[in-house]
Design a protein around this motif. Structure first.
Motif, PDB file in Angstrom:
ATOM      1  N   ALA A  76       0.863  -1.188   0.000  1.00 38.06           N
ATOM      2  CA  ALA A  76       0.000   0.000   0.000  1.00 38.06           C
ATOM      3  C   ALA A  76       0.893   1.229   0.000  1.00 38.06           C
ATOM      4  N   THR A  77       0.579   2.197  -0.881  1.00 39.40           N
ATOM      5  CA  THR A  77       1.375   3.405  -1.029  1.00 39.40           C
ATOM      6  C   THR A  77       0.447   4.610  -1.003  1.00 39.40           C
ATOM      7  N   VAL A  78       0.829   5.612  -0.238  1.00 44.85           N
ATOM      8  CA  VAL A  78       0.023   6.829  -0.117  1.00 44.85           C
ATOM      9  C   VAL A  78       0.630   7.926  -0.994  1.00 44.85           C
ATOM     10  N   TYR A  79      -0.187   8.460  -1.908  1.00 46.91           N
ATOM     11  CA  TYR A  79       0.207   9.583  -2.754  1.00 46.91           C
ATOM     12  C   TYR A  79      -0.584  10.825  -2.316  1.00 46.91           C
ATOM     13  N   PRO A  80      -0.180  11.997  -2.762  1.00 48.29           N
ATOM     14  CA  PRO A  80      -0.864  13.211  -2.303  1.00 48.29           C
ATOM     15  C   PRO A  80      -2.364  13.217  -2.571  1.00 48.29           C
ATOM     16  N   SER A  81      -2.804  12.672  -3.707  1.00 44.53           N
ATOM     17  CA  SER A  81      -4.214  12.761  -4.073  1.00 44.53           C
ATOM     18  C   SER A  81      -4.979  11.451  -3.876  1.00 44.53           C
ATOM     19  N   HIS A  82      -4.267  10.353  -3.603  1.00 43.36           N
ATOM     20  CA  HIS A  82      -4.952   9.076  -3.481  1.00 43.36           C
ATOM     21  C   HIS A  82      -4.029   8.052  -2.816  1.00 43.36           C
ATOM     22  N   THR A  83      -4.620   6.926  -2.484  1.00 39.27           N
ATOM     23  CA  THR A  83      -3.877   5.787  -1.933  1.00 39.27           C
ATOM     24  C   THR A  83      -3.984   4.619  -2.910  1.00 39.27           C
ATOM     25  N   PHE A  84      -2.860   3.957  -3.141  1.00 45.53           N
ATOM     26  CA  PHE A  84      -2.841   2.803  -4.036  1.00 45.53           C
ATOM     27  C   PHE A  84      -2.440   1.575  -3.242  1.00 45.53           C
ATOM     28  N   PHE A  85      -3.168   0.484  -3.435  1.00 44.36           N
ATOM     29  CA  PHE A  85      -2.777  -0.762  -2.779  1.00 44.36           C
ATOM     30  C   PHE A  85      -3.017  -1.939  -3.714  1.00 44.36           C
ATOM     31  N   THR A  86      -2.239  -2.997  -3.476  1.00 45.69           N
ATOM     32  CA  THR A  86      -2.357  -4.247  -4.215  1.00 45.69           C
ATOM     33  C   THR A  86      -2.501  -5.389  -3.223  1.00 45.69           C
ATOM     34  N   VAL A  87      -3.538  -6.197  -3.412  1.00 46.92           N
ATOM     35  CA  VAL A  87      -3.765  -7.366  -2.574  1.00 46.92           C
ATOM     36  C   VAL A  87      -4.069  -8.551  -3.486  1.00 46.92           C
ATOM     37  N   TYR A  88      -4.091  -9.734  -2.889  1.00 41.90           N
ATOM     38  CA  TYR A  88      -4.395 -10.947  -3.642  1.00 41.90           C
ATOM     39  C   TYR A  88      -5.545 -11.688  -2.972  1.00 41.90           C
ATOM     40  N   ALA A  89      -6.629 -11.862  -3.725  1.00 37.18           N
ATOM     41  CA  ALA A  89      -7.674 -12.784  -3.285  1.00 37.18           C
ATOM     42  C   ALA A  89      -7.253 -14.189  -3.694  1.00 37.18           C
ATOM     43  N   VAL A  90      -7.706 -15.175  -2.953  1.00 35.57           N
ATOM     44  CA  VAL A  90      -7.305 -16.557  -3.241  1.00 35.57           C
ATOM     45  C   VAL A  90      -8.534 -17.447  -3.275  1.00 35.57           C
ATOM     46  N   THR A  91      -8.448 -18.501  -4.050  1.00 34.30           N
ATOM     47  CA  THR A  91      -9.446 -19.569  -4.067  1.00 34.30           C
ATOM     48  C   THR A  91      -8.704 -20.887  -3.913  1.00 34.30           C
ATOM     49  N   MET A  92      -9.350 -21.829  -3.213  1.00 38.19           N
ATOM     50  CA  MET A  92      -8.728 -23.121  -2.934  1.00 38.19           C
ATOM     51  C   MET A  92      -9.650 -24.242  -3.390  1.00 38.19           C
ATOM     52  N   GLU A  93      -9.070 -25.233  -4.034  1.00 42.13           N
ATOM     53  CA  GLU A  93      -9.794 -26.448  -4.358  1.00 42.13           C
ATOM     54  C   GLU A  93      -9.785 -27.381  -3.147  1.00 42.13           C
ATOM     55  N   THR A  94     -10.734 -28.300  -3.148  1.00 37.86           N
ATOM     56  CA  THR A  94     -10.773 -29.284  -2.073  1.00 37.86           C
ATOM     57  C   THR A  94      -9.627 -30.279  -2.233  1.00 37.86           C
ATOM     58  N   PRO A  95      -8.871 -30.556  -1.178  1.00 41.00           N
ATOM     59  CA  PRO A  95      -7.754 -31.497  -1.289  1.00 41.00           C
ATOM     60  C   PRO A  95      -8.222 -32.879  -1.735  1.00 41.00           C
ATOM     61  N   THR A  96      -7.446 -33.507  -2.582  1.00 45.38           N
ATOM     62  CA  THR A  96      -7.702 -34.872  -3.045  1.00 45.38           C
ATOM     63  C   THR A  96      -6.446 -35.710  -2.814  1.00 45.38           C
ATOM     64  N   ASP A  97      -6.536 -36.968  -3.236  1.00 50.90           N
ATOM     65  CA  ASP A  97      -5.374 -37.842  -3.098  1.00 50.90           C
ATOM     66  C   ASP A  97      -4.301 -37.540  -4.132  1.00 50.90           C
ATOM     67  N   GLU A  98      -4.650 -36.738  -5.125  1.00 53.51           N
ATOM     68  CA  GLU A  98      -3.674 -36.381  -6.143  1.00 53.51           C
ATOM     69  C   GLU A  98      -2.769 -35.256  -5.633  1.00 53.51           C
ATOM     70  N   PRO A  99      -1.457 -35.415  -5.773  1.00 57.98           N
ATOM     71  CA  PRO A  99      -0.532 -34.357  -5.323  1.00 57.98           C
ATOM     72  C   PRO A  99      -0.484 -33.208  -6.327  1.00 57.98           C
ATOM     73  N   LYS A 100      -1.359 -32.214  -6.169  1.00 60.29           N
ATOM     74  CA  LYS A 100      -1.401 -31.095  -7.102  1.00 60.29           C
ATOM     75  C   LYS A 100      -1.629 -29.810  -6.331  1.00 60.29           C
ATOM     76  N   ALA A 101      -1.338 -28.688  -6.991  1.00 60.08           N
ATOM     77  CA  ALA A 101      -1.539 -27.378  -6.373  1.00 60.08           C
ATOM     78  C   ALA A 101      -3.031 -27.083  -6.256  1.00 60.08           C
ATOM     79  N   LEU A 102      -3.429 -26.535  -5.130  1.00 63.82           N
ATOM     80  CA  LEU A 102      -4.837 -26.235  -4.873  1.00 63.82           C
ATOM     81  C   LEU A 102      -5.124 -24.740  -4.858  1.00 63.82           C
TER      82      LEU A 102
END
Length: 332
Positions: A76-102
């Motif tokens: 998050a960065t504050v500028y004279p006229s506004h504030t800018f920020f970057t965030v990450y929303a995440v989603t997760m799959e249900t774990p399975t027996d397969e070794p994969k990224a969720l």
């Protein structure tokens, strides 16, 4: 001025009440109207499209560069006229027996002006309708742009909590699998590695959220403070801390699972080697006796039935003695 090749949506509130129509070309007019709040959302815009809007709204050129950069950290960065920020929303799959990224990360950048919020989302697409529903349920738009920012961050942090819960359940399943019989899941090592990788990626977006919320809260207190929102931001910061602490505990848990699995494999290997050694010792007795009697030299009982009986009896006796002794010591 509709950005080419860009999915666009927005809302306008007047006196805290949502208006029916939103026109992108009238953004500057909306911002000059008293008691008006504007939200503009751009999905996967190109640099020129966002730069045109930034020039109209007076957004910082470096913040625009960060909003469309291929990769950007949480900040998050504050500028004279506004504030800018970057965030990450995440989603997760249900774990399975397969070794994969969720875990799937969705980057969201935002420009917070005095009475406007401009969000920029990059692929993969994240469903922002949950944010809209949260705004409708909570209301509070009469308190200004801080209410919109809180609604957005609250949904993002809730997603972090859901992801941590999924990882927690996956790690607990691995812990239960660790002490199953030897014919357990052969992919446990790969599954633990995949979960560990997802946890590392999640920590990278969860841990910096404390600074983001702190910066926004501090700037909000200096510019457009609404005391009514203080409890909401306090609760949001508490959720961020809890998510951070949870991810830290999960890191210890997955490390413990990883190391415990290696230790159990070593213990099972030692058990196998111990049993093989015991049986090898038992087998060595008849081998030694029959080898001795197989010498081509005379000895007591040579070339007689009594010698065969004596050697066989000695083999059976010694094998039984060794077997009983090893069983008592849990070597077999």
């Amino acid at each position: 001025m509709t950005p080419p090749g860009c999915e666009l949506q927005g809302r306008v509130w007047k006196a805290g009440k949502p208006q029916q129509e939103f026109e992108f070309d009238r953004i500057s007019d909306y911002l000059t109207e008293p008691d008006t709040l504007v939200w503009v959302d751009m999905f996967d815009p190109d640099h020129d499209a966002l730069a045109a809007l930034a020039q109209e709204l007076g957004l910082n050129v470096w913040a625009v560069e960060d909003a469309v950069a291929p990769s950007e950290r949480v900040k998050a960065t504050v500028y004279p006229s506004h504030t800018f920020f970057t965030v990450y929303a995440v989603t997760m799959e249900t774990p399975t027996d397969e070794p994969k990224a969720l875990l799937t990360k969705h980057r969201i950048s935002a420009f917070v002006l005095k009475n406007a919020l401009v969000t920029v989302r990059l692929a993969p697409q994240w469903d922002i309708h949950e944010v809209l529903r949260r705004w409708d349920d909570l209301g509070g738009q009469q308190y200004g742009v801080s209410a919109l920012v809180h609604g957005l961050l609250d949904v993002v942090v809730d997603g972090h909590f859901d992801a941590v819960q999924v990882l927690d359940d996956g790690i607990e399943d691995l812990e239960d699998t660790l002490f199953d019989p030897p014919k357990r899941d052969a992919n446990i090592q790969r599954r633990s590695f995949a979960l560990r990788k997802d946890l590392v990626n999640l920590r990278r977006v969860v841990l910096p959220m404390r600074e983001v919320v702190n910066t926004i809260q501090h700037h909000r207190a200096e510019t457009h403070r609404a005391p009514e929102l203080d409890p909401l931001y306090t609760d949001l910061y508490d959720h961020v801390l809890r998510a951070t602490e949870w991810t830290e505990s999960l890191r210890d848990m997955i490390t413990t699972v990883f190391e415990t699995n290696l230790s159990l494999q070593d213990a099972r290997l030692n058990t196998v080697m111990k049993k093989l050694t015991g049986w090898a010792a038992i087998i060595a007795v008849p081998t030694a006796i029959t080898g001795f009697y197989g010498q081509n030299v005379p000895y007591p009982g040579f070339d007689s039935w009594s010698g065969f009986v004596a050697s066989s009896a000695l083999i059976v006796f010694l094998v039984v003695v060794l077997y009983v002794a090893f069983r008592r010591r849990d070597w077999l």
